[in-house]
Design an enzyme around this catalytic site. Structure first.
Site, short mmCIF file in Angstrom:
data_model
loop_
_atom_site.label_atom_id
_atom_site.label_comp_id
_atom_site.label_asym_id
_atom_site.label_seq_id
_atom_site.Cartn_x
_atom_site.Cartn_y
_atom_site.Cartn_z
N LYS A 17 1.08 -1.16 0.02
CA LYS A 17 0.04 0.18 0.04
C LYS A 17 1.21 1.00 0.04
CE LYS A 17 -1.86 3.86 2.20
NZ LYS A 17 -1.57 4.80 3.03
N GLY A 20 -1.28 8.61 0.28
CA GLY A 20 -0.77 10.04 -0.21
C GLY A 20 -0.40 10.75 -1.33
N GLY A 53 -5.53 10.19 -0.20
CA GLY A 53 -5.77 11.37 0.58
C GLY A 53 -6.00 12.68 0.16
N ASP A 172 -5.19 2.10 4.03
CA ASP A 172 -4.40 0.86 4.99
C ASP A 172 -5.60 -0.09 5.41
OD1 ASP A 172 -1.85 2.00 5.45
OD2 ASP A 172 -3.47 4.09 6.76
N LYS A 228 -3.33 1.89 10.28
CA LYS A 228 -2.15 1.67 9.81
C LYS A 228 -1.88 0.58 11.09
CE LYS A 228 0.22 5.18 7.43
NZ LYS A 228 -0.57 4.43 5.93
P1 ADP Z 1 0.04 7.82 3.87
O1 ADP Z 1 -0.73 8.59 3.39
O2 ADP Z 1 1.17 7.22 3.78
O3 ADP Z 1 -1.60 6.88 4.93
P2 ADP Z 1 -1.11 8.80 6.84
O4 ADP Z 1 -0.88 10.80 6.63
O5 ADP Z 1 -1.57 9.14 7.04
O6 ADP Z 1 -0.02 8.87 5.49
O7 ADP Z 1 -0.13 8.69 8.20
C1 ADP Z 1 1.45 8.19 8.56
C2 ADP Z 1 1.70 9.91 9.25
O8 ADP Z 1 1.55 9.27 10.53
C3 ADP Z 1 3.18 10.18 9.39
O9 ADP Z 1 3.05 11.27 8.31
C4 ADP Z 1 2.49 10.66 10.61
O10 ADP Z 1 2.66 12.61 10.52
C5 ADP Z 1 1.69 10.35 11.52
N1 ADP Z 1 1.88 9.80 12.26
C6 ADP Z 1 1.52 9.80 14.11
N2 ADP Z 1 1.67 9.35 14.66
C7 ADP Z 1 3.62 8.29 14.29
C8 ADP Z 1 4.02 7.81 14.68
N3 ADP Z 1 4.67 8.04 16.56
N4 ADP Z 1 4.79 7.31 13.92
C9 ADP Z 1 5.22 8.03 12.51
N5 ADP Z 1 3.71 8.49 11.60
C10 ADP Z 1 3.24 9.63 12.48
MG MG Z 2 -3.48 7.69 5.41
#
Ligand code: ADP
Ligand code: MG
Length: 292
Positions: A17, A20, A53, A172, A228
């Site tokens: 996966k 964005g 997203g 996710d 995730k």
């Molecule tokens: P994706 O588009 O890959 O699903 P998301 O923005 O939804 O990305 O999720 C990843 C984000 O989660 C990271 O960029 C970070 O800002 C956030 N995050 C929150 N808590 C944590 C953590 N403990 N470790 C790493 N990232 C985290």
């Molecule tokens: Mg995400």
């Protein structure tokens, strides 16, 4: 009990996966897709699940709709489903398909909803997220057939309830559900950080499922990282496959996701799982079952 046990699946794919931020970064995207295409052309059975997203947020902003998320889940009024589906399975999927075809990958772009064997139900999550679904089981038909013939399904996280209602699935969560029902040999959740970070900002190399609730309660794991890690724990427990949460920018995460030298977070399957002894550390070792 969710999903197909690994041993019954004719081809055990690696489900990957991407989120964005990768899709929005032209240089990183080019580099990642080159590496992904190399693995696919070598015959590694792969499934690519994509989020999008940020693209959805931009579209909603253009049409004057406010984006709301809670615990990393997009709150989705039913009236927004056509807009979300248009961006994810129209715009984002089509551009990924183009990029893979240019790299000679036999890819097919679909939605979770396109495989009627996959059961999607409304997500129950302690608040009302609107038209949001989750993969709860089933026996894939179309996706398994595509993988068995050497094709790479590129899957947008748009699901459908059995009554025909379209629902948004967190990408996710969709990847985790697909890993379970496809009997994946590994699930890679690739994102814009090198792994799940602890309170000091260091990558947690091995994340046991019983630590997850405390890390969320303490606010160490927040936002988009919540679905995730929850999806990772669920996939590892239900299908016995290891799950890697890592950075798409690190070539090692794709090439050798489970190697000790690779800096990423591994959510291991429970120790009694038969999968534990059989999963290779390198991606390319997984290719032997699918050379079509
Ligand atoms: P994706 O588009 O890959 O699903 P998301 O923005 O939804 O990305 O999720 C990843 C984000 O989660 C990271 O960029 C970070 O800002 C956030 N995050 C929150 N808590 C944590 C953590 N403990 N470790 C790493 N990232 C985290
Ligand atoms: Mg995400």
């Amino acid at each position: 009990m969710i999903g197909t046990p690994r041993s019954e699946s004719p081809v055990e794919p690696i489900v990957i996966k991407v989120g964005g931020a990768l899709l929005d970064d032209p240089v990183a995207r080019f580099d990642f897709l080159d590496r992904f295409a190399d693995a696919a052309r070598l015959g590694t059975p792969l499934v690519l699940v994509h989020g999008g997203g940020a693209a959805v947020d931009r579209h909603l902003d253009r049409i004057g709709v406010e984006t709301r998320r809670r615990d990393g889940i997009r709150v989705t009024p039913p009236t927004l489903m056509p807009e979300i589906a248009a961006v994810l399975s129209g715009q984002v999927s089509t551009s990924l398909l183009s990029d893979l075809r240019r790299r000679d990958v036999k890819a097919t772009a679909l939605r979770v909803a396109d495989d009627e064997g996959i059961v999607v139900e409304r997500l129950e999550c302690g608040f009302d997220p609107g038209s949001v679904g989750t993969v709860t089981g089933g026996r894939p038909k179309l996706f398994g057939d595509l993988i068995a013939t050497g094709r790479v399904p590129v899957i947008a996280s748009i699901g459908m309830l059995t009554d025909g209602t379209p629902v948004n699935v967190n990408a996710d969560d969709a990847a985790s559900g697909l890993a379970r029902v496809l009997g994946a040999r590994a699930l890679l959740l690739l994102t814009d950080v090198p792994g799940v970070l602890d309170e000091r900002g260091e990558v947690i190399r091995r994340l046991e499922s019983d630590a997850v609730d405390r890390l969320i309660d303490d606010g160490v794991i927040a936002g988009g990282m919540i679905p995730k890690v929850r999806g990772a724990v669920h996939a590892a427990a239900q299908s016995g496959c290891p799950v890697v949460i890592g950075g798409w920018a690190d070539p090692a995460v794709l090439a050798e996701p489970l190697a000790d030298s690779t800096i990423a977070t591994v959510v291991p399957p429970p120790t009694h799982s038969p999968a534990v002894e059989t999963v290779p550390t390198t991606l390319h070792n997984a290719s032997s079952q699918n050379s079509a």
